[in-house]
Enzyme design. Structure first.
Site, PDB file in Angstrom:
ATOM      1  N   LYS A   1      10.436   6.069 -10.243  1.00 32.32           N
ATOM      2  CA  LYS A   1      10.800   7.419  -9.819  1.00 32.32           C
ATOM      3  C   LYS A   1      11.638   8.051 -10.916  1.00 32.32           C
ATOM      4  CE  LYS A   1      10.200   5.815  -5.261  1.00 32.32           C
ATOM      5  NZ  LYS A   1      10.499   4.513  -4.716  1.00 32.32           N
TER       6      LYS A   1
ATOM      7  N   TRP B   1       6.854  10.673  -9.667  1.00 32.75           N
ATOM      8  CA  TRP B   1       6.499   9.257  -9.653  1.00 32.75           C
ATOM      9  C   TRP B   1       5.627   8.915 -10.863  1.00 32.75           C
ATOM     10  CZ3 TRP B   1       5.106   7.249  -4.049  1.00 32.75           C
ATOM     11  CH2 TRP B   1       6.234   7.423  -3.240  1.00 32.75           C
TER      12      TRP B   1
ATOM     13  N   THR C   1       2.222 -15.438   3.173  1.00 34.41           N
ATOM     14  CA  THR C   1       2.245 -14.421   2.122  1.00 34.41           C
ATOM     15  C   THR C   1       3.160 -14.896   1.003  1.00 34.41           C
ATOM     16  OG1 THR C   1       4.081 -13.352   3.209  1.00 34.41           O
ATOM     17  CG2 THR C   1       1.907 -12.504   3.717  1.00 34.41           C
TER      18      THR C   1
ATOM     19  N   GLU D   1      -2.801 -10.214   4.540  1.00 34.47           N
ATOM     20  CA  GLU D   1      -2.802  -9.711   5.920  1.00 34.47           C
ATOM     21  C   GLU D   1      -4.135  -9.085   6.294  1.00 34.47           C
ATOM     22  OE1 GLU D   1      -0.478  -9.363   3.682  1.00 34.47           O
ATOM     23  OE2 GLU D   1       1.540  -9.458   4.530  1.00 34.47           O
TER      24      GLU D   1
HETATM   25  P1  AMP Z   1      -1.554 -10.799  -1.614  1.00 31.08           P
HETATM   26  O1  AMP Z   1      -1.393 -10.611  -0.179  1.00 31.08           O
HETATM   27  O2  AMP Z   1      -0.576 -11.752  -2.211  1.00 31.08           O
HETATM   28  O3  AMP Z   1      -2.959 -11.139  -1.971  1.00 31.08           O
HETATM   29  O4  AMP Z   1      -1.229  -9.411  -2.322  1.00 31.08           O
HETATM   30  C1  AMP Z   1      -1.774  -8.206  -1.880  1.00 31.08           C
HETATM   31  C2  AMP Z   1      -1.355  -7.102  -2.803  1.00 31.08           C
HETATM   32  O5  AMP Z   1      -1.929  -7.285  -4.101  1.00 31.08           O
HETATM   33  C3  AMP Z   1      -1.850  -5.732  -2.384  1.00 31.08           C
HETATM   34  O6  AMP Z   1      -1.069  -5.162  -1.369  1.00 31.08           O
HETATM   35  C4  AMP Z   1      -1.766  -4.969  -3.697  1.00 31.08           C
HETATM   36  O7  AMP Z   1      -0.456  -4.547  -3.986  1.00 31.08           O
HETATM   37  C5  AMP Z   1      -2.148  -6.019  -4.708  1.00 31.08           C
HETATM   38  N1  AMP Z   1      -3.566  -5.869  -5.057  1.00 31.08           N
HETATM   39  C6  AMP Z   1      -4.612  -6.567  -4.598  1.00 31.08           C
HETATM   40  N2  AMP Z   1      -5.753  -6.146  -5.186  1.00 31.08           N
HETATM   41  C7  AMP Z   1      -5.429  -5.153  -6.029  1.00 31.08           C
HETATM   42  C8  AMP Z   1      -6.159  -4.302  -6.923  1.00 31.08           C
HETATM   43  N3  AMP Z   1      -7.459  -4.406  -7.097  1.00 31.08           N
HETATM   44  N4  AMP Z   1      -5.463  -3.364  -7.610  1.00 31.08           N
HETATM   45  C9  AMP Z   1      -4.132  -3.237  -7.465  1.00 31.08           C
HETATM   46  N5  AMP Z   1      -3.386  -4.023  -6.664  1.00 31.08           N
HETATM   47  C10 AMP Z   1      -4.022  -4.953  -5.950  1.00 31.08           C
END
Ligand code: AMP
Length: 547
Positions: free
Chosen positions: A444, A449, A186, A331
């Protein structure tokens, strides 16, 4: 009583077998690091994946050992996807945009035995190879004559020489479908990165699901360009779903600028492309001033961070391309939701449809999701209540590699474990989920929010704004107040007052940011997402006006 159907394990090797036998002449086109265009077919992918498997067998690795890649989207990377996992080894895709120290840390943590890298990353490997204590074999993804003589990397071999010596006859081994197949760390914005370890079963189920009509809708009639990198969550699983459906694949290699992507989209008659919003920003930025049009592109999946409404509108109204907003995470292999309309929405006026398209979409079969309050109590799916988003399903992480971080799951009253996504969301009665924010980015203000995504979406709808990031700043009375940090489009002008004025009537007054900060660039992370942690550091001495 058990059913009486055949029980074949779901294995990644079956995907490339299938593609070879049923779509053997379908093309895979790659822009190479060398700059030229390479083309061949699934038949050759399959043959060369078997050569990879034989070459790996010659290295005497143990079942489950990790083979790492540091590579762009390209045909050799695809062969490793099938050759490594198909052999019962674990493909560890490393993000080359990480800091070299972090790359070495990850390679050691994963205990990588082999590391295959594109020549663009030779300087990184030269800098870190002595720190990667478990790696025994270094493979440069190039022809034998491109291998530097004095690289300083012990035993460095060229990929072509390595697999060139190996036979293309190989019987894929059969093993438990729950065997680990690939891994991805990650982004690790806090603490050390942790790895999601995918299995053959989770990958195949995800590949089936991703190809469904209301998900990516991939077919043998498509030409697909994944701009999403193969080094991050397996390019959203596209290489696997592509082999499963027999669609043509078009790999952009290292050339991710608007001009290069546009050229490939046109020359390879691409019907479907996938990427994060920042990539599409560059593409549209290239096309608009030159008055360019798409001749074949029909759909594009945009995810990874919130897709600004202005981008959906631009693709849809100006270019006739349908945007599918998607949400997921490392994940989750990564797909969780995708936004497509239901039959009953088709007769709605365009602006009503747009309100739906802006959401992150409906859960894919296999992904169960719910929103909960701070006490873990389930919140209603009324499109208004927002809370922490939890998920469960067969391609969702149960535990991080080596148990890092302890048990991540939240147990419900029935003892079922849910993965906390760290996102805050609403879910409407039709099942459409909308991310309000990352829980750590939400602002916040006075007990209420404010969604940073909403604030950013309005800013990027202004014609002079290219990119916007909203962050919370300490406030003596309201606790936190939002400010918006923006990058202007080249040659465009807008003042602080004009931009704040632009918010009037588009959101509640108290949600309008208190200030605008103009910057030349917003820091982006290794996966092309805005790095708000870094932005907060940069602006640590910033003070709100009138406080
Ligand atoms: P990663 O594991 O680095 O791909 O990041 C995952 C995170 O990216 C998610 O938990 C979200 O916070 C953000 N994310 C992924 N797709 C979207 C989306 N379409 N809109 C908003 N946030 C997103």
């Amino acid at each position: 009583m058990l059913g009486l159907m055949q029980n074949q394990p779901l294995l990644i090797s079956s995907l490339i077998d299938f593609a070879e036998h049923h779509h053997g002449d379908t093309e895979i086109v790659s822009r190479r690091v060398e700059g030229d265009i390479h083309r061949y077919t699934y038949r050759e992918v399959a043959q060369r994946s078997r050569q990879v498997a034989n070459a790996l067998a010659g290295m005497k690795l143990a079942f489950g050992d990790r083979v790492a890649t540091l590579a762009w989207n390209g045909y050799r990377h695809l062969e490793l996807y099938f050759g490594v996992s198909g052999s019962g080894l674990v493909l560890h895709t490393i993000n080359p945009r990480l800091h070299p120290e972090q790359i070495a840390w990850i390679a050691n943590h994963a205990e990588d035995q082999v590391l295959c890298f594109d020549m663009s990353f030779l300087p990184i490997i030269q800098a870190v190879h002595s720190k990667c204590t478990t790696v025994k074999h270094w493979i440069a993804l190039c022809d034998a004559d491109k291998l530097p003589k004095d690289s300083g990397i012990p035993g460095l071999q060229s990929y072509e020489a390595w697999i060139g010596k190996a036979s293309d006859v190989f019987n894929w081994p059969e093993f438990d479908e729950n065997t680990a197949s690939s891994m991805c760390y990650t982004s690790g914005t806090t603490g050390n990165p942790k790895a999601a370890l995918y299995s053959h079963r989770s990958t195949i189920l995800h590949a089936y699901a991703a190809a469904l009509p209301d998900v990516m809708c991939l077919s043998a009639r498509d030409s697909v360009l994944p701009v999403v990198p193969m080094f991050h969550v397996n390019a959203w699983g596209i290489p696997y779903s592509a082999a499963l459906t027999g669609c043509k694949l078009v790999f952009p290699g290292p050339a991710l600028d608007g001009k290069s992507i546009y050229e490939l989209l046109e020359s390879e008659r691409v019907t479907y492309a996938a990427g994060v919003p920042t990539i599409w920003q560059m593409l549209l930025g290239h096309m608009k001033p030159a008055g360019l049009r798409f001749s074949t592109l029909k759909r594009t999946v945009i995810g990874g961070s919130a897709c600004p409404p202005a981008m959906i509108t631009a693709f849809n109204d100006e270019y006739g391309v349908e945007v599918l907003h998607a949400w997921g995470m490392t994940e989750m292999s990564p797909l969780g939701t995708l936004c497509t309309l239901k039959n009953k929405h088709l007769s709605l006026p365009a602006e009503e449809q747009m309100k739906i398209r802006l959401k992150q979409g409906r859960a894919i079969f296999g992904v169960d999701m719910k929103i909960v309050d701070h006490d873990g109590k389930r919140l209603p799916h009324d499109g208004k209540a927002y809370g922490d988003l939890l998920v469960r399903g067969p391609w969702i992480l149960r535990e991080y590699f080596k148990g890092e971080g302890g048990d991540p799951l939240v147990k419900d009253n029935n003892g079922l474990g849910w993965f906390p996504t760290g996102d805050v969301a609403t879910i409407d009665p039709d099942g459409y989920m909308q991310i309000t924010d990352r829980s750590k980015d939400v602002i916040k203000s006075g007990g209420e929010w404010i969604s940073s995504i909403d604030v950013e979406n309005i800013a990027v709808a202004h014609p002079a704004i290219a990119m916007a990031a909203c962050i919370g700043v300490r406030h003596p009375k309201w606790d936190e107040r939002p400010i918006v940090v923006v990058v202007k489009k080249p040659g465009a002008e807008v003042s602080r007052e004009e931009l704040l004025q632009f918010y009037e009537g588009k959101t509640a007054k108290w949600q309008i940011p208190d200030d605008v900060v103009f910057v030349d660039a917003i820091p982006l992370g290794a996966t092309g997402k805005m790095l708000k942690t870094k932005l907060r550091e940069v602006l640590q001495d910033y003070k709100l006006p009138n406080t």
